[in-house]
Design an enzyme around this catalytic site. Structure first.
Site, short mmCIF file in Angstrom:
data_model
loop_
_atom_site.label_atom_id
_atom_site.label_comp_id
_atom_site.label_asym_id
_atom_site.label_seq_id
_atom_site.Cartn_x
_atom_site.Cartn_y
_atom_site.Cartn_z
N GLY A 146 -29.55 -57.27 -8.98
CA GLY A 146 -29.49 -56.89 -7.58
C GLY A 146 -30.05 -57.98 -6.69
N CYS A 147 -29.76 -57.90 -5.40
CA CYS A 147 -30.22 -58.93 -4.47
C CYS A 147 -31.74 -58.92 -4.31
CB CYS A 147 -29.52 -58.77 -3.12
SG CYS A 147 -29.60 -57.09 -2.43
N TYR A 148 -32.31 -57.76 -4.05
CA TYR A 148 -33.77 -57.67 -3.93
C TYR A 148 -34.48 -58.09 -5.23
CZ TYR A 148 -33.84 -55.15 0.60
OH TYR A 148 -33.75 -54.81 1.93
N THR A 150 -33.49 -60.11 -7.56
CA THR A 150 -33.38 -61.56 -7.76
C THR A 150 -34.48 -62.28 -6.99
OG1 THR A 150 -30.99 -61.50 -8.16
CG2 THR A 150 -31.91 -63.58 -7.39
N SER A 151 -34.62 -61.94 -5.73
CA SER A 151 -35.62 -62.60 -4.89
C SER A 151 -37.03 -62.31 -5.39
CB SER A 151 -35.45 -62.13 -3.45
OG SER A 151 -36.40 -62.73 -2.60
#
Length: 343
Positions: A146-148, A150-151
């Site tokens: 997911g995007c969150y 990953t960060s």
């Protein structure tokens, strides 16, 4: 090498088209959606005169026969079923949804959908490119992070893995641009509601929580539940994640930076910023970079890690192509050498 995309009318699918249009090795053989027979430029006018393909119905047998890789850029609850349809057909699958990331029990609790086939979830390799490279090389099925997560994970990984921070009380404060909510209409993502506003949402209930905790536990099994808070920014794309954790002993910022640079020195898309320099989302927009800044606070004994990504690139389509490159034995940066858009 031929690739197909299912779910092309979403932002993730559109970003895949942008990347793959000039990829040196991948050729977009077909694009698929429920809006079959519609020219893609009518859905995305910016593609007029650039891509003349029509959207096609989803036929797993035909797709598997003509393509080497299929990207599933479909919503959670749909991708898992499609991944099963492609199982055993000799085609590699990269799923951009959350369907294959966590066990069924957690998926039901956090996503509120029927879970994907348990065996399928067990076979999927979690595609956090920098940390699962060797597994991705031989994978047939990738669960794109997911995007969150990953960060957050790229920012926290070195500190957690090397026991620089306590395993209790980790706080992840994250903010995303509106494109992270997808193209579907909602009141909170409408211009009048989101513009000049900052909104917290899904407090202690965001579906990416168990995904982050699952990966942190792989690096340190005694990591306790985290506090994960998400906010909606009035910008189109980008994620800024600020993570806080108590240091296990006194470290200087310089020492921690040395560790981070050592861990990520061979990874082309991770940029560790100099001391007292912190990233902003504008500096990675349109690119596959993750920029990271760290600070050890001698007064509180706490580590602050700031990481930024473009949610549609490193947080979705960019990382998916990076994983496709690794699976195919290519340079992992192939087709991803975008300089960030600025200003």
């Amino acid at each position: 090498m031929n690739v197909s995309i299912i779910g092309t009318t979403g932002y993730g699918g559109a970003e895949l088209l942008r990347i793959l249009q000039h990829h040196p090795e991948f050729n977009v053989k077909s694009i698929h959606s429920t809006k079959e027979d519609l020219p893609i430029w009518k859905e995305y006018p910016h593609l007029y005169g650039i891509m003349d393909k029509d959207l096609q119905k989803v036929d797993p047998d035909q797709i598997a026969e003509q393509s080497d890789i299929v990207f599933l850029a479909t919503p959670s609850g749909i991708s898992g079923k499609l991944a099963k349809d492609f199982s055993g057909k000799g085609i590699k699958v990269i799923d951009l949804s959350g369907d294959l990331r966590i066990p069924a029990k957690d998926y039901i609790e956090w996503y509120k959908h029927e879970p994907a086939d348990e065996d399928l979830v067990g076979r999927a390799v979690y595609g956090l490119s920098e940390w699962h490279h060797d597994e991705i090389v031989s994978a047939e099925l990738i669960s794109n992070p997911g995007c969150y997560p990953t960060s957050a994970l790229l920012g926290l990984a070195p500190a957690v893995k090397e026991n620089l921070v306590n395993t209790t009380g980790i706080v992840v404060d994250a903010k995303s641009g509106i494109s992270g909510a997808g193209r579907s209409l909602s009141r909170t993502s409408s211009y009048a509601e989101a513009n000049e506003n900052l909104r917290v949402y899904k407090v202690n209930q965001h579906q990416h929580t168990p995904e982050i905790e699952q990966e942190l536990k792989k690096w340190n099994p005694v990591v306790e539940p985290i506090t994960f808070t998400t906010h909606l920014l009035p910008i189109t794309r980008g994620i800024m994640t600020t993570s806080y954790a108590q240091l296990t002993k006194e470290y200087t910022t310089a020492q921690i930076l040395e560790l981070y640079k050592s861990v990520y020195e061979k990874h082309p898309f991770i940029r560790i910023l100099p001391e007292n320099t912190f990233p902003s989302v504008k500096e990675v927009a349109g690119s596959n970079y993750c920029d990271i800044g760290v600070h050890a606070d001698s007064r509180t004994g706490r580590l602050t890690v700031v990481s930024v990504i473009d949610n549609l690139m490193k947080g979705a389509a960019g990382q998916a192509v990076q994983n496709a490159n690794i699976m195919s034995g290519l340079d992992e940066s192939a087709g991803l050498g975008f300089v960030p858009l600025y200003p």
